[in-house]
Scaffold this active site. Structure first.
Site, PDB file in Angstrom:
ATOM      1  N   ASP A   2       0.821  -1.207   0.000  1.00  0.00           N
ATOM      2  CA  ASP A   2       0.000   0.000   0.000  1.00  0.00           C
ATOM      3  C   ASP A   2       0.859   1.263   0.000  1.00  0.00           C
ATOM      4  O   ASP A   2       1.807   1.395   0.790  1.00  0.00           O
ATOM      5  CB  ASP A   2      -0.911  -0.009   1.238  1.00  0.00           C
ATOM      6  CG  ASP A   2      -1.816   1.196   1.308  1.00  0.00           C
ATOM      7  OD1 ASP A   2      -2.651   1.349   0.402  1.00  0.00           O
ATOM      8  OD2 ASP A   2      -1.673   1.991   2.257  1.00  0.00           O
ATOM      9  N   GLU A  15       1.519  -0.036  -4.895  1.00  0.00           N
ATOM     10  CA  GLU A  15       0.659   1.097  -5.189  1.00  0.00           C
ATOM     11  C   GLU A  15       1.500   2.349  -5.017  1.00  0.00           C
ATOM     12  O   GLU A  15       2.115   2.558  -3.972  1.00  0.00           O
ATOM     13  CB  GLU A  15      -0.541   1.161  -4.248  1.00  0.00           C
ATOM     14  CG  GLU A  15      -1.442   2.351  -4.559  1.00  0.00           C
ATOM     15  CD  GLU A  15      -2.259   2.844  -3.372  1.00  0.00           C
ATOM     16  OE1 GLU A  15      -3.199   3.620  -3.607  1.00  0.00           O
ATOM     17  OE2 GLU A  15      -1.953   2.473  -2.237  1.00  0.00           O
TER      18      GLU A  15
END
Length: 578
Positions: A245, A282
């Site tokens: 993330d 990401e």
């Protein structure tokens, strides 16, 4: 006998509390570590660590949290689970289709075991990989999972560690790979890691509080904590990959970047286990260095998300131009992202007020290293009311968007329910146990969208049980006419992608795109295939650059071939072979 270990470099005395009885721990060989071997069960013993005579605290590496985030930990024996996937060698990324899902809202029950019962649907759909949103223990019963407190423990309301292993085993039995979303850029509010050591630093500022300490004194052990956590998921839970993330939020100024160090360790584990292990980042940096090999000076990650692709498709088919969509919407932007990955590859970004990104070397970097998507948890859940694209867009244009994703040269990813045009919302929901935090999050949400003209009463309360409940998928929808039609479209496109090598060819230097800004059409040329999208209001008659041989897919009737031209109605997508 069970060995208990903990890193607490600033403590003068450490004890392990087992059922109210405290046992002294001794300094271990490694600086800052404490250890004690106690006559206790290695599976099912509740324990906590006491620092300098204080109350028992949960283990920073707690394998189970049966009493919630503030309770003590419980031992867990990874070797006790009977795996059935002995012949499984992993799921390589290239050529695959990924399906992102959230355990709590994927089924009415919201558990890992209930999700197993829906795997047949995913197999029939034709996807190759399931990507789970975070399952590390977080506050309360339900939430997105990005505020995890105990990074080593599976969220108990989802079923705990054995349930995750059952899910992975069941996926592998159906030839489905499993990736897990992990969050290493911050730890949820309420964690007690800071009591043990310098897990955080105020040398850097993040939107979520103190930064994770990746480059300050004590950071060697913090980096080891995160890397060993990643290896634990891959080794002990048989996961096939991790989605990292928001790696752009890492603050790391050491010569050996944390991402490169993590990649090297995962590659070593993959060699040991003799199976494919995938790392996907990401990032909003639009920096191809993330997926450039370590030998070439990059970080060596397998792939990264491409938000530019999403923005280009979304803005083109919906007409939205608010926020970061202001830079997108043109057919030129859509054509650029279909052929060159990033729209912002060094060019000016009006949204940021500066130039942004870096070009991808299309002659060297394969396209499958970038993920493309029409929807994902962020692009739905971070909207004011969590409305999915099918809730406000005509099914014809939903099909066009799906066609652009599933015929792109990149690795497609779907968000749960998208495949049948689910119109149930997927909203931002939390279950924080601290009232002040719950109110702060809700107020922050209201203030954020007030800047875009939303009234406070129209923003769903993240803490309301109804916000969570209404975000659950409605599994009766796939049997309804309009949803059945969209599901057939997705299933057919995925099957076509697998049947036609031209659709999975990752060589970007072989992809060309023509478009007309005024008439709003796009034609992507991939070998003998022509991917045609008419986003305009009028029928278009377009040259194919070769004699039309067959219409392989069409989202609506009326697509016809006449020699070297194709006639395509408005709001229609087609794949033509020449």
């Amino acid at each position: 006998m069970t060995l208990f270990r903990v890193w607490a470099p600033e403590a003068a005395r450490v004890e392990v509390d087992i059922s109210g009885q405290r046992h002294a721990m001794a300094p271990a060989a490694e600086p800052g570590w404490w250890a004690a071997e106690i006559a206790a069960d290695g599976d099912g013993t509740d324990y906590g660590f006491c620092l300098d005579g204080g109350d028992p605290l949960p283990d920073p590496r707690s394998p189970r949290q049966p009493f919630g985030i503030k309770g003590v930990s419980r031992t867990y024996d990874h070797s006790a689970f009977a795996w059935g996937d002995r012949g499984w060698r992993g799921g390589p990324l290239h050529g695959s289709v990924i399906y992102e899902l959230h355990i709590g809202t994927f089924t009415p029950e919201g558990t890992l075991d209930a999700a197993i019962e829906r795997l047949g649907h995913l197999s029939r759909l034709g996807v190759d990989t399931v990507e789970l949103m975070p399952v590390a223990a977080f506050p309360g019963e339900h939430g997105w999972g990005y505020d995890g407190i105990h990074l080593w423990a599976v969220h108990e309301p989802y079923g705990g560690p054995d349930a995750l292993k059952r899910f992975v085993d069941a996926c592998h039995a159906r030839r489905l790979a499993v990736q897990l979303d992990v969050v290493y850029n911050h730890v949820g509010i309420g964690n007690q890691l800071g009591a043990f050591g310098p897990y955080f630093t105020e040398a850097h500022v993040t939107p979520w509080g103190p930064a994770v300490n990746l480059d300050q004194p004590g950071s060697d052990e913090v980096r080891a904590f995160l890397i060993e956590n990643a290896l634990m998921w891959l080794r002990d839970y048989h996961l096939d990959g991790l989605r990292l993330d928001a790696v752009h939020a890492f603050e790391d100024h050491r010569a050996l970047n944390f991402l490169e160090q993590l990649t090297a360790e995962v590659q070593a584990l993959a060699a040991l286990l003799n199976r494919d292990l995938v790392l996907i980042a990401e990032s909003d940096l639009n920096d191809p260095r993330l997926i450039t090999s370590r030998e070439a000076g990059g970080y060596g990650l397998t792939a990264q998300w491409s938000d530019d692709f999403h923005h280009a498709v979304h803005a083109a088919i919906t007409g939205e131009r608010q926020g970061y969509y202001c830079d997108f919407g043109s057919m030129g932007a859509l054509a650029h992202t279909m052929t060159r990955v990033f729209f912002h590859d060094g060019r000016w970004s009006a949204f940021r007020g500066r130039s942004h990104g870096r070009q991808v070397d299309i002659f060297r970097v394969p396209a499958h290293r970038f993920l493309c998507y029409l929807q994902n948890h962020d692009q739905v859940g971070n909207r004011a009311t969590g409305d999915r694209i099918a809730a406000g867009l005509h099914p014809d244009m939903v099909k066009v968007g799906a066609g652009l994703v599933l015929t792109a040269p990149y690795t497609p990813m779907l968000f749960m329910g998208e495949e049948w045009g689910a119109d149930t919302p997927w909203q931002y929901f939390t279950d924080h146990v601290d009232p002040w935090l719950a109110e702060a999050v809700a107020q922050g949400r209201r203030e954020e969208f007030a800047r875009y003209g939303w009234a406070a009463e129209d923003i769903p309360d993240p803490q309301a049980a109804a916000t969570f409940t209404r975000s659950k998928l409605n599994w009766s929808q796939p049997g309804q006419d309009v949803h059945r039609d969209i599901l057939a479209w997705y299933t057919g496109l995925i099957a076509l992608r697998r049947a036609r090598p031209g659709l999975t060819d990752p060589r970007l230097d072989r992809v060309r795109a023509d478009y007309d800004e005024q008439e709003r059409w796009l034609m992507v040329r991939r070998g003998r295939l022509r991917i045609v999208a008419n986003l305009g209001p009028s029928v278009q008659r377009l040259p194919l650059g070769g004699r039309g041989a067959a219409v392989l897919a069409a989202s609506s009737p009326g697509v016809t071939l006449d020699g070297d031209t194709v006639t395509i109605p408005a709001a229609t997508f087609a794949v033509v072979e020449v």
